[in-house]
Design a protein around this motif. Structure first.
Motif, PDB file in Angstrom:
ATOM      1  N   VAL A   1      25.053  38.245  59.409  1.00 44.02           N
ATOM      2  CA  VAL A   1      24.077  38.348  60.506  1.00 44.02           C
ATOM      3  C   VAL A   1      24.682  39.211  61.613  1.00 44.02           C
ATOM      4  O   VAL A   1      25.836  39.609  61.539  1.00 44.02           O
ATOM      5  N   ALA A   2      23.895  39.468  62.651  1.00 41.69           N
ATOM      6  CA  ALA A   2      24.388  40.341  63.741  1.00 41.69           C
ATOM      7  C   ALA A   2      24.127  39.683  65.095  1.00 41.69           C
ATOM      8  O   ALA A   2      23.514  38.613  65.179  1.00 41.69           O
ATOM      9  N   GLY A   3      24.616  40.325  66.142  1.00 41.12           N
ATOM     10  CA  GLY A   3      24.283  39.918  67.515  1.00 41.12           C
ATOM     11  C   GLY A   3      24.884  38.593  67.931  1.00 41.12           C
ATOM     12  O   GLY A   3      25.982  38.223  67.524  1.00 41.12           O
ATOM     13  N   GLU A   4      24.107  37.839  68.739  1.00 36.25           N
ATOM     14  CA  GLU A   4      24.582  36.578  69.326  1.00 36.25           C
ATOM     15  C   GLU A   4      24.970  35.560  68.259  1.00 36.25           C
ATOM     16  O   GLU A   4      25.931  34.810  68.414  1.00 36.25           O
ATOM     17  N   LYS A   5      24.184  35.531  67.177  1.00 27.00           N
ATOM     18  CA  LYS A   5      24.448  34.542  66.118  1.00 27.00           C
ATOM     19  C   LYS A   5      25.818  34.794  65.487  1.00 27.00           C
ATOM     20  O   LYS A   5      26.593  33.873  65.257  1.00 27.00           O
TER      21      LYS A   5
ATOM     22  N   SER B   1       8.720  42.002  51.140  1.00 20.88           N
ATOM     23  CA  SER B   1       8.420  41.723  52.555  1.00 20.88           C
ATOM     24  C   SER B   1       9.239  40.522  53.043  1.00 20.88           C
ATOM     25  O   SER B   1       9.705  40.496  54.188  1.00 20.88           O
ATOM     26  N   ASP B   2       9.469  39.552  52.165  1.00 22.22           N
ATOM     27  CA  ASP B   2      10.249  38.358  52.512  1.00 22.22           C
ATOM     28  C   ASP B   2      11.673  38.755  52.933  1.00 22.22           C
ATOM     29  O   ASP B   2      12.190  38.318  53.959  1.00 22.22           O
ATOM     30  N   GLU B   3      12.290  39.637  52.128  1.00 15.51           N
ATOM     31  CA  GLU B   3      13.660  40.056  52.422  1.00 15.51           C
ATOM     32  C   GLU B   3      13.713  40.923  53.678  1.00 15.51           C
ATOM     33  O   GLU B   3      14.597  40.754  54.522  1.00 15.51           O
TER      34      GLU B   3
ATOM     35  N   GLU C   1      15.195  41.892  59.291  1.00 12.67           N
ATOM     36  CA  GLU C   1      14.720  42.311  60.630  1.00 12.67           C
ATOM     37  C   GLU C   1      15.116  41.256  61.669  1.00 12.67           C
ATOM     38  O   GLU C   1      15.531  41.579  62.782  1.00 12.67           O
ATOM     39  N   GLU C   2      15.002  39.968  61.266  1.00 11.50           N
ATOM     40  CA  GLU C   2      15.309  38.883  62.208  1.00 11.50           C
ATOM     41  C   GLU C   2      16.815  38.701  62.405  1.00 11.50           C
ATOM     42  O   GLU C   2      17.284  38.508  63.527  1.00 11.50           O
ATOM     43  N   TYR C   3      17.584  38.770  61.301  1.00 12.77           N
ATOM     44  CA  TYR C   3      18.996  38.377  61.390  1.00 12.77           C
ATOM     45  C   TYR C   3      19.974  39.548  61.521  1.00 12.77           C
ATOM     46  O   TYR C   3      21.075  39.369  62.033  1.00 12.77           O
TER      47      TYR C   3
ATOM     48  N   VAL D   1      20.911  46.179  58.770  1.00 11.80           N
ATOM     49  CA  VAL D   1      20.731  46.134  57.311  1.00 11.80           C
ATOM     50  C   VAL D   1      19.308  46.554  56.961  1.00 11.80           C
ATOM     51  O   VAL D   1      19.078  47.326  56.018  1.00 11.80           O
ATOM     52  N   ALA D   2      18.334  46.060  57.733  1.00 13.64           N
ATOM     53  CA  ALA D   2      16.928  46.435  57.486  1.00 13.64           C
ATOM     54  C   ALA D   2      16.762  47.954  57.628  1.00 13.64           C
ATOM     55  O   ALA D   2      16.071  48.599  56.827  1.00 13.64           O
TER      56      ALA D   2
END
Length: 749
Positions: free
Chosen positions: A615-619, A697-699, A704-706, A710-711
């Motif tokens: 994952v990226a960012g704050e998480k 679309s699921d992936e 896009e969210e995490y 990568v997206a």
């Protein structure tokens, strides 16, 4: 344990008959008036104002069976227990939290521990005194169990205050010692980078250059030590210290060969026994535990990736094929253990250790006929029995005239001695093993503990998932002999997915996002523990990285959130082993010891590093901060030999940039599978593999969210004709490649 293989209707039945645990059910017909752990037993002790006798074991434990036969089946001992105590039985595999409290007490007081664990408690559950196995009668100046019961009763009647005071003090001191807090938010930089080296040097000093392995007899496999040495070897190689790296690696490979050749390895049926009682890996303690199989399969897979020698892939397959054949429930959950003891023949009065696995010279002659001499020479089979390689192999002469198969000669030398090609020689051995396997099936089988434990399933999910890709690197046309089945590697990931699905369906609450610990005829009463979350998350990450669906990665992230909510000490750092909601469990411990199983904290630290690179960012920052703080709690321990996997975690977190392999292509493409195999064909514990189908679309929504980077890569490299691979590190990515040899070359740099 029934006293005969054709049990008559029982004379006694106690409360354990209503339990699901195989271990508790083994004691349901003892004359001892056993209670399961719970309020009914505690209330009875308070009401009668008597101490509690707590006996903890597990269903495949040899000395637990011995103590049952000698003491718990005895009417005389039962009377002493029933008159003066409330007796409680605990299955340590169902309640590791209860076991941890009283094992810590016994280890702190007496310097050693083990099972059966025998502890006397006050009615408010404070430990008074304890030990492990006690013989029934006084011997060699040591009190037997009957004498001990009388002494404890007398002490309770005459010196109760002193006993209770010392028990309370012991629990208070243990509570301080076992729940350390972090002095800083992270480890000193120097220790992060040197912990692996310190541990590797200490381990090297205990290396057995004659037989392999670390330490002396009894010899345990301890895969965490193998992992540490391989990790350190890779680190040395990267630093250009090739000869030191080769030295570490050769210790590991020689140890893996020694274990595979020895009697601790079940040559006829596959898999490994618990440990070797001697220094030469020959005579084992015969129980087979699931946690050993999962970890050992993984380190043999590592051996194969590093050497490309099919000896290692053979052993990994041998373990996994044993599990598929004997240890998997129809619904996909994987069973816990097989016993060391079994009846020698139908109608025998008592079980004997190893009876299912050992052979006489005459049995081998009778079953194998013209190939008997070849087989006997290969496996060191003798008329007088072969447990003579060490004074520790059979000190009580229990295996006189019996043989535990062990390989002591080089395969090629043996083949030429019999004027055969190596291939033909191996074929004959395989046929012989199959014949012996068929004969062995007619013997009374050892007891199977058919509990499905989440943590141990997590370890095995990891091995099956990794095997599905790593074994694709075997040379084309490689054929193995029995007990290996010669499956397509891809079949192994199906086993991993079925096991994960079994846990999700039967042991996970979709509303609360919480796990249960184990399953047998329904979920156990015990909630899950830290190890269940940590080991399962690790298995799910391996399942995803080796080609499993995005759903497994999503679930791993979800479970990590629950783990943090239930077990994380947000003030002091690191994870407790329990939720802390059960007042009958007197200690809330932060476990760090990497022994037969890795500790939940070590595995969690590695999981957090892996998740932070997905994952990226704050998480991602939050995961890394939690891991940093966790390691800071155990700063002093990282200089000791008892936390090898945690030392690897400390190094992983100090690596400036973890390598990411991003594969972009259609899920249905055969080439994606080839690229995944290439991505896993190079040994590198500091690597994360991400695969994304840009048409799903699921992936795409998940990424896009995490991790929008990568997206973005998926959008830029979307090509319906090929799979594109990028290797990224230090915030830059390699030019894209679209064939597996190019990817392997990139990763081998």
């Amino acid at each position: 344990m029934a006293s005969s293989s054709s049990a008559a209707s029982p004379k006694h039945t106690n409360r354990l008959a209503a339990e699901h645990s195989p271990y508790l059910l083994q004691h349901a017909h003892n004359p001892v008036d056993w209670y399961p752990w719970g309020e009914e037993a505690f209330e009875e002790a308070r009401k009668r104002d008597v101490p509690i006798f707590l006996s903890i074991g597990y269903s495949t434990c040899h000395w637990c069976h011995v103590m049952e036969v000698e003491s718990f089946e005895s009417e005389e001992v039962a009377k002493l227990l029933n008159d003066s105590f409330v007796s409680i039985k605990v299955d340590r595999e169902e309640r590791p939290d209860v076991d941890k409290v009283y094992m810590s007490f016994v280890q702190a007081l007496y310097g050693g521990g083990g099972w059966p664990l025998s502890v006397f408690l006050s009615p408010d559950l404070k430990p008074l005194m304890g030990g492990t196995y006690f013989p029934p009668n006084d011997n060699y100046g040591r009190p037997g169990f009957k004498t001990l019961l009388k002494k404890v009763k007398d002490a309770w009647d005459t010196k109760r205050d002193v006993l209770v005071k010392s028990g309370t003090y012991a629990i208070e001191e243990l509570s301080k010692a076992l729940s350390a807090t972090a002095g800083n938010d992270k480890l000193p930089d120097g220790l992060s980078r040197t912990a692996v080296t310190i541990c590797a040097k200490q381990l090297s000093r205990s290396y057995d250059s004659k037989y392999g392995g670390f330490g002396s007899a009894p010899k345990f496999p301890r895969p965490v030590e193998i992992q540490l040495m391989l990790y350190h070897s890779k680190k040395l190689k990267e630093a250009g210290k090739t000869s030191e790296a080769d030295e570490d690696q050769s210790m590991v490979l020689f140890s893996l060969q020694g274990m595979a050749n020895g009697g601790m390895h079940d040559h006829v049926g596959g898999g490994f026994h618990r440990y070797s009682v001697d220094e030469c890996w020959h005579v084992p303690h015969f129980e087979k535990m699931l946690y050993d199989q999962g970890q050992l399969a993984n380190v043999y897979l590592d051996g194969f990736i590093i050497t490309k020698d099919v000896m290692y892939s053979y052993v990994a397959r041998d373990v996994l094929d044993y599990l598929r054949r004997d240890m998997i429930a129809p619904e996909g959950g994987i069973y816990s253990a097989e016993d060391a003891d079994s009846f020698e023949f139908e109608g025998a009065k008592r079980k004997k250790e190893g009876a299912f696995y050992i052979w006489t010279n005459d049995e081998i002659d009778e079953v194998l006929g013209e190939n008997a001499d070849l087989f006997k020479e290969h496996y060191y089979v003798k008329k007088s029995g072969n447990c003579d390689l060490s004074s520790m192999s059979d000190p009580h002469n229990e295996f006189a005239g019996k043989n535990v198969l062990i390989e002591r000669n080089e395969l090629s030398a043996m083949a030429s001695k019999f004027s055969l090609s190596v291939e033909k020689y191996q074929e004959i051995l395989g046929e012989c093993r199959r014949k012996l396997f068929d004969v062995r099936l007619k013997r009374p089988k050892p007891h199977l503990d058919d509990k499905v434990i989440v943590s141990w399933n997590g370890l095995v999910i990891s091995a099956f998932a990794r095997a599905s890709k790593i074994l694709r690197a075997e040379p084309e046309g490689t054929k193995y002999c029995f007990p290996v089945v010669n499956s397509q590697p891809e079949e192994y990931i199906d086993v991993a997915e079925k096991a994960a699905l079994f846990i999700r369906t039967n042991l996970y609450d979709e509303q609360s996002h919480r796990l249960q610990h184990s399953y047998r005829k329904g979920p156990s009463k015990a909630p899950a523990f830290l190890d269940d979350y940590a080991f399962l998350i690790s298995g799910l990450l391996d399942l995803y990285e080796n080609g499993g669906g995005i759903n497994w990665l999503k679930w791993a992230i979800e479970l990590q959130e629950t783990q943090d909510e239930l077990y994380l000490d947000r003030e002091g750092g690191a994870y407790f082993n329990t939720e802390g909601q059960d007042p009958s469990v007197l200690l809330r411990v932060k476990e760090d010891h990497d022994g037969a199983e890795p500790s939940g904290n070590s595995v969690s630290a590695i999981n957090l590093v892996r998740l932070a690179s997905i994952v990226a960012g704050e998480k991602a920052n939050s995961y890394l901060n939690t891991a940093q703080r966790l390691l800071a709690v155990f700063e002093l321990r990282l200089k000791e030999l008892s936390v090898p996997l945690m030392c690897c975690a400390a190094d992983m977190i100090s690596v400036p940039s973890r390598k990411q392999v991003v594969l972009v292509g259609s899920k249905s493409s055969a080439e994606l599978n080839n690229m995944l195999c290439a991505a896993h064909s190079v040994y590198d514990p500091n690597k994360t593999v991400i695969h994304i189908d840009p048409w799903s679309s699921d992936e795409m929504e998940f990424w896009e969210e995490y991790n929008s980077n990568v997206a973005e890569m998926a959008k830029r490299n979307r090509d319906s004709d090929k799979v594109v691979a990028l290797v990224c590190q230090h915030f830059t990515c390699s030019p894209p490649v679209s064939d597996s040899p190019s990817l392997t070359r990139l990763l081998s740099k």
